[in-house]
Write a protein that holds these residues in place. Structure first.
Motif, PDB file in Angstrom:
ATOM      1  N   GLN A   1      12.834  29.625-114.291  1.00 33.60           N
ATOM      2  CA  GLN A   1      13.407  29.374-115.614  1.00 33.60           C
ATOM      3  C   GLN A   1      14.636  30.254-115.858  1.00 33.60           C
ATOM      4  O   GLN A   1      15.635  29.780-116.418  1.00 33.60           O
ATOM      5  N   GLN A   2      14.578  31.491-115.422  1.00 31.64           N
ATOM      6  CA  GLN A   2      15.727  32.376-115.582  1.00 31.64           C
ATOM      7  C   GLN A   2      16.932  31.844-114.813  1.00 31.64           C
ATOM      8  O   GLN A   2      18.054  31.852-115.321  1.00 31.64           O
ATOM      9  N   GLU A   3      16.703  31.395-113.603  1.00 32.96           N
ATOM     10  CA  GLU A   3      17.794  30.856-112.797  1.00 32.96           C
ATOM     11  C   GLU A   3      18.371  29.603-113.441  1.00 32.96           C
ATOM     12  O   GLU A   3      19.591  29.420-113.487  1.00 32.96           O
ATOM     13  N   ALA A   4      17.501  28.732-113.960  1.00 34.94           N
ATOM     14  CA  ALA A   4      17.982  27.522-114.628  1.00 34.94           C
ATOM     15  C   ALA A   4      18.817  27.892-115.857  1.00 34.94           C
ATOM     16  O   ALA A   4      19.872  27.284-116.111  1.00 34.94           O
ATOM     17  N   HIS A   5      18.380  28.895-116.607  1.00 31.76           N
ATOM     18  CA  HIS A   5      19.139  29.325-117.785  1.00 31.76           C
ATOM     19  C   HIS A   5      20.482  29.933-117.386  1.00 31.76           C
ATOM     20  O   HIS A   5      21.492  29.702-118.050  1.00 31.76           O
ATOM     21  N   ARG A   6      20.484  30.685-116.300  1.00 31.24           N
ATOM     22  CA  ARG A   6      21.751  31.256-115.822  1.00 31.24           C
ATOM     23  C   ARG A   6      22.728  30.151-115.443  1.00 31.24           C
ATOM     24  O   ARG A   6      23.907  30.209-115.781  1.00 31.24           O
ATOM     25  N   GLU A   7      22.224  29.139-114.724  1.00 28.81           N
ATOM     26  CA  GLU A   7      23.086  28.030-114.319  1.00 28.81           C
ATOM     27  C   GLU A   7      23.608  27.269-115.531  1.00 28.81           C
ATOM     28  O   GLU A   7      24.783  26.902-115.596  1.00 28.81           O
ATOM     29  N   GLU A   8      22.738  27.038-116.517  1.00 25.10           N
ATOM     30  CA  GLU A   8      23.163  26.333-117.720  1.00 25.10           C
ATOM     31  C   GLU A   8      24.199  27.145-118.493  1.00 25.10           C
ATOM     32  O   GLU A   8      25.196  26.608-118.984  1.00 25.10           O
ATOM     33  N   ALA A   9      23.999  28.447-118.586  1.00 24.47           N
ATOM     34  CA  ALA A   9      24.957  29.312-119.280  1.00 24.47           C
ATOM     35  C   ALA A   9      26.300  29.291-118.561  1.00 24.47           C
ATOM     36  O   ALA A   9      27.361  29.223-119.213  1.00 24.47           O
ATOM     37  N   ALA A  10      26.294  29.309-117.241  1.00 25.02           N
ATOM     38  CA  ALA A  10      27.543  29.253-116.474  1.00 25.02           C
ATOM     39  C   ALA A  10      28.245  27.917-116.705  1.00 25.02           C
ATOM     40  O   ALA A  10      29.473  27.864-116.890  1.00 25.02           O
ATOM     41  N   ARG A  11      27.469  26.824-116.714  1.00 21.71           N
ATOM     42  CA  ARG A  11      28.044  25.494-116.950  1.00 21.71           C
ATOM     43  C   ARG A  11      28.644  25.412-118.352  1.00 21.71           C
ATOM     44  O   ARG A  11      29.760  24.923-118.538  1.00 21.71           O
ATOM     45  N   LEU A  12      27.945  25.932-119.348  1.00 20.35           N
ATOM     46  CA  LEU A  12      28.443  25.914-120.723  1.00 20.35           C
ATOM     47  C   LEU A  12      29.685  26.802-120.879  1.00 20.35           C
ATOM     48  O   LEU A  12      30.617  26.453-121.611  1.00 20.35           O
ATOM     49  N   ARG A  13      29.690  27.929-120.185  1.00 25.89           N
ATOM     50  CA  ARG A  13      30.861  28.805-120.219  1.00 25.89           C
ATOM     51  C   ARG A  13      32.090  28.083-119.668  1.00 25.89           C
ATOM     52  O   ARG A  13      33.178  28.151-120.230  1.00 25.89           O
ATOM     53  N   LYS A  14      31.891  27.381-118.567  1.00 29.50           N
ATOM     54  CA  LYS A  14      32.980  26.629-117.929  1.00 29.50           C
ATOM     55  C   LYS A  14      33.470  25.535-118.881  1.00 29.50           C
ATOM     56  O   LYS A  14      34.683  25.345-119.060  1.00 29.50           O
ATOM     57  N   ALA A  15      32.550  24.794-119.511  1.00 27.25           N
ATOM     58  CA  ALA A  15      32.929  23.739-120.456  1.00 27.25           C
ATOM     59  C   ALA A  15      33.680  24.328-121.651  1.00 27.25           C
ATOM     60  O   ALA A  15      34.645  23.727-122.143  1.00 27.25           O
ATOM     61  N   LEU A  16      33.263  25.495-122.107  1.00 25.18           N
ATOM     62  CA  LEU A  16      33.940  26.147-123.226  1.00 25.18           C
ATOM     63  C   LEU A  16      35.364  26.538-122.839  1.00 25.18           C
ATOM     64  O   LEU A  16      36.305  26.356-123.625  1.00 25.18           O
ATOM     65  N   GLN A  17      35.542  27.032-121.632  1.00 25.04           N
ATOM     66  CA  GLN A  17      36.881  27.387-121.167  1.00 25.04           C
ATOM     67  C   GLN A  17      37.781  26.152-121.120  1.00 25.04           C
ATOM     68  O   GLN A  17      38.945  26.194-121.535  1.00 25.04           O
TER      69      GLN A  17
END
Length: 135
Positions: free
Chosen positions: A100-116
């Motif tokens: 779950q932590q890894e999935a959350h990290r990946e989702e946070a990275a994806r959202l960060r990229k989309a925000l950029q």
């Protein structure tokens, strides 16, 4: 700065001596009860601050001596027993938590990229709007 009057110095000295007496009594009670000795426990029991105990060389020495005598604190009674089923459950839950932590990290990275990307598009649109407004 003017020195304190003698009666205030005496009152301060008496208050300090009373606090030291309470701390010594609290330490003795904790030792007799077989409780873990720490600066926090003594301070709480005596109604003094931990800073007061640390600043008093005699009290500090006594507390540190008793603290090292006791050694490590006894295991907590709330700890679960050491059996195979408990270990298996803990391992399974730990593995699930890591996934779950890894999935959350990946989702946070994806959202960060989309925000950029969105911030870049926003900046581009602002610049284009500024060009049209000046004409």
């Amino acid at each position: 700065m003017t020195p304190l009057p003698e009666h205030l110095r005496q009152a301060n000295r008496a208050r300090t001596q009373e606090a030291e007496k309470r701390a010594r009594t609290a330490l003795t009670e904790l030792v007799k009860a077989g409780k873990p000795i720490s600066f926090t426990a003594v301070a709480h029991r005596a109604g003094v601050s931990t800073d007061f105990l640390y600043r008093s060389p005699q009290l500090r020495t006594r507390i540190e001596k008793h603290r090292t005598k006791i050694g490590a604190a006894p295991p907590d009674a709330a700890d679960p027993p050491n059996d195979a089923s408990t270990s298996a459950v803990v391992r399974a839950l730990s593995a699930r938590l890591k996934r779950q932590q890894e999935a959350h990290r990946e989702e946070a990275a994806r959202l960060r990229k989309a925000l950029q990307v969105a911030q870049g598009e926003n900046l581009d649109l602002r610049r284009r709007l500024a060009r049209y407004e000046t004409d």
